[in-house]
Design an enzyme around this catalytic site. Structure first.
Site, PDB file in Angstrom:
ATOM      1  N   ASP A  33       0.822  -1.210   0.000  1.00 31.89           N
ATOM      2  CA  ASP A  33       0.000   0.000   0.000  1.00 31.89           C
ATOM      3  C   ASP A  33       0.856   1.261   0.000  1.00 31.89           C
ATOM      4  O   ASP A  33       1.386   1.663   1.042  1.00 31.89           O
ATOM      5  CB  ASP A  33      -0.910  -0.029   1.242  1.00 31.89           C
ATOM      6  CG  ASP A  33      -1.735   1.231   1.376  1.00 31.89           C
ATOM      7  OD1 ASP A  33      -2.245   1.498   2.487  1.00 31.89           O
ATOM      8  OD2 ASP A  33      -1.868   1.962   0.364  1.00 31.89           O
ATOM      9  N   ASP A 216      -1.818   5.625  -5.101  1.00 31.20           N
ATOM     10  CA  ASP A 216      -2.153   4.804  -3.948  1.00 31.20           C
ATOM     11  C   ASP A 216      -2.554   3.389  -4.328  1.00 31.20           C
ATOM     12  O   ASP A 216      -3.731   3.124  -4.630  1.00 31.20           O
ATOM     13  CB  ASP A 216      -3.295   5.480  -3.157  1.00 31.20           C
ATOM     14  CG  ASP A 216      -3.677   4.685  -1.926  1.00 31.20           C
ATOM     15  OD1 ASP A 216      -4.699   5.023  -1.307  1.00 31.20           O
ATOM     16  OD2 ASP A 216      -2.957   3.724  -1.592  1.00 31.20           O
TER      17      ASP A 216
HETATM   18  O1  LIG Z   1      -6.059   4.627   3.190  1.00 30.38           O
HETATM   19  C1  LIG Z   1      -5.567   5.035   2.173  1.00 30.38           C
HETATM   20  N1  LIG Z   1      -4.910   4.188   1.304  1.00 30.38           N
HETATM   21  N2  LIG Z   1      -4.669   2.870   1.622  1.00 30.38           N
HETATM   22  C2  LIG Z   1      -5.665   1.994   1.918  1.00 30.38           C
HETATM   23  N3  LIG Z   1      -6.945   2.208   1.733  1.00 30.38           N
HETATM   24  C3  LIG Z   1      -7.728   1.052   2.170  1.00 30.38           C
HETATM   25  C4  LIG Z   1      -6.777   0.072   2.788  1.00 30.38           C
HETATM   26  C5  LIG Z   1      -5.420   0.613   2.511  1.00 30.38           C
HETATM   27  C6  LIG Z   1      -5.625   6.472   1.794  1.00 30.38           C
HETATM   28  C7  LIG Z   1      -4.471   7.191   1.652  1.00 30.38           C
HETATM   29  C8  LIG Z   1      -4.532   8.556   1.372  1.00 30.38           C
HETATM   30  C9  LIG Z   1      -5.749   9.159   1.209  1.00 30.38           C
HETATM   31 BR1  LIG Z   1      -5.821  11.022   0.808  1.00 30.38          BR
HETATM   32  C10 LIG Z   1      -6.928   8.439   1.345  1.00 30.38           C
HETATM   33  C11 LIG Z   1      -6.844   7.066   1.630  1.00 30.38           C
END
Ligand SMILES: O=C(NNC1=NCCC1)c1ccc(Br)cc1
Length: 328
Positions: A33, A216
């Site tokens: 991630d 992401d």
């Molecule tokens: O949580 C974030 N990315 N990773 C994951 N999502 C779900 C499980 C893992 C995320 C990162 C930055 C922003 Br701005 C919004 C969301």
């Protein structure tokens, strides 16, 4: 110096890509991630019901595990899922890249989404300044590994419905076509973040002034401001916002326009319409859920998740830092 390697990433339910990771001799399938900075695993400290259907890490069975006294962690992701627990260090190997003394965060609580998911934890590849371990913040696997790599970079190759890979230390020419275009990254918020101030729907340009995007791999879809989402689905026959599904759906037979997003101040990345049909909402295969959806309340931000990486190889280069992209 050369601990360069390429680790296979297997698609799991179209939702995530899992990489087999060795933690203290125990194999776990982790969700890599780039949107978070914690390496955490399902552990024997979880309730039996939370452990069900997952590989769990047992610190007592690792001869190299060392507990980190007094350290804890707690994380909440953009989709509301979360986990928390205790911390130790162990030897972690991904592909052919090994880090000794890597902070490994043991979950003693995970949210319901994670119990349902196929992963056995996450391996964060954001910048280490958003790692949640306290009182002493810890470094990501890549941060620890980069000094032993030929180049301080990793890359994500995540083709739709096919095995992908995370490449460490070198760009793998087999994983992209054409040349890699780069944009500078602002890491102050912990993300691989860059300006992304316009987009094109079927060739017509629209602006998104002042907006940044993050690359992401932990987010499944491409999330962008409501204005862009409505502009896109206005161009899709039969599309509408489905409250029950929590997003835009359309007839699975609909033809979807391409969606291009500007990356930095130069190029656009064009996602073919075919990759924007995420999945049918039920077994009838009549109605499909879109791969472009609203980012919601996260103002001024777009999130380029796996739907983006299904079309583009992503290069995360600490030299800069900079983000590179090239068509798969
Ligand atoms: O949580 C974030 N990315 N990773 C994951 N999502 C779900 C499980 C893992 C995320 C990162 C930055 C922003 Br701005 C919004 C969301």
């Amino acid at each position: 110096k050369r601990q360069d390697s390429s680790a296979p990433a297997s698609p799991s339910g179209g939702v995530e890509y899992l990489v087999e990771t060795d933690v203290g001799g125990q194999k776990l399938n982790l969700d890599f991630d780039t949107g978070s900075g914690d390496l955490w695993v399902f552990s024997t400290s979880l309730s039996a019901s939370s452990q069900a259907n997952h590989h769990v890490f047992n610190p007592s069975s690792s001869s190299t595990y060392k507990a980190m006294s007094g350290a804890t962690w707690r994380i909440i992701y953009g989709d509301g899922s979360g986990a928390s627990g205790t911390v130790g260090t162990d030897t972690v190997t991904v592909g052919g890249t090994t880090v000794k003394g890597q902070a490994v965060e043991l979950a003693n609580r995970v949210s319901a989404q994670f119990v349902q998911d196929a992963n056995d934890g996450l391996l964060g590849l954001s910048f280490s300044n958003i790692n949640t371990v306290r009182p002493t913040q810890q470094k990501t696997f890549f941060d620890n590994a980069k000094s032993s790599l030929t180049k301080p970079l990793f890359a994500a190759y995540l083709p739709l419905n096919a095995n992908g890979a995370y490449d460490f230390g070198a760009i793998n020419a087999r994983h992209h076509t054409g040349s890699v275009a780069y944009t500078d990254v602002d890491s102050s918020g912990g993300f691989w973040q860059f300006p992304s101030t316009s987009y094109k729907v079927g060739g017509t340009k629209h602006s998104l002034s002042g907006v940044s995007a993050i690359a992401d791999t932990g987010t499944t879809l491409l999330l962008i401001a409501d204005a862009a989402v409505t502009t896109y689905y206005d161009a899709v026959q039969g599309a509408s916002f489905d409250n029950q599904q929590g997003g835009y759906t359309f007839p699975c037979s609909a033809s979807l326009p391409d969606f291009a997003v500007r990356i930095g101040s130069t190029n656009y990345a064009t996602i073919p319409g075919s990759l924007i049909n995420f999945a049918p909402i039920d077994n009838s295969g009549r109605t499909c859920f879109g791969g472009i959806q609203s980012v919601g309340q996260i103002a001024g931000m777009s999130i380029y998740g796996d739907v983006f990486f299904n079309a583009y190889y992503g290069v995360f280069d600490d030299a800069g830092p900079r983000f590179g992209f090239a068509p798969i």
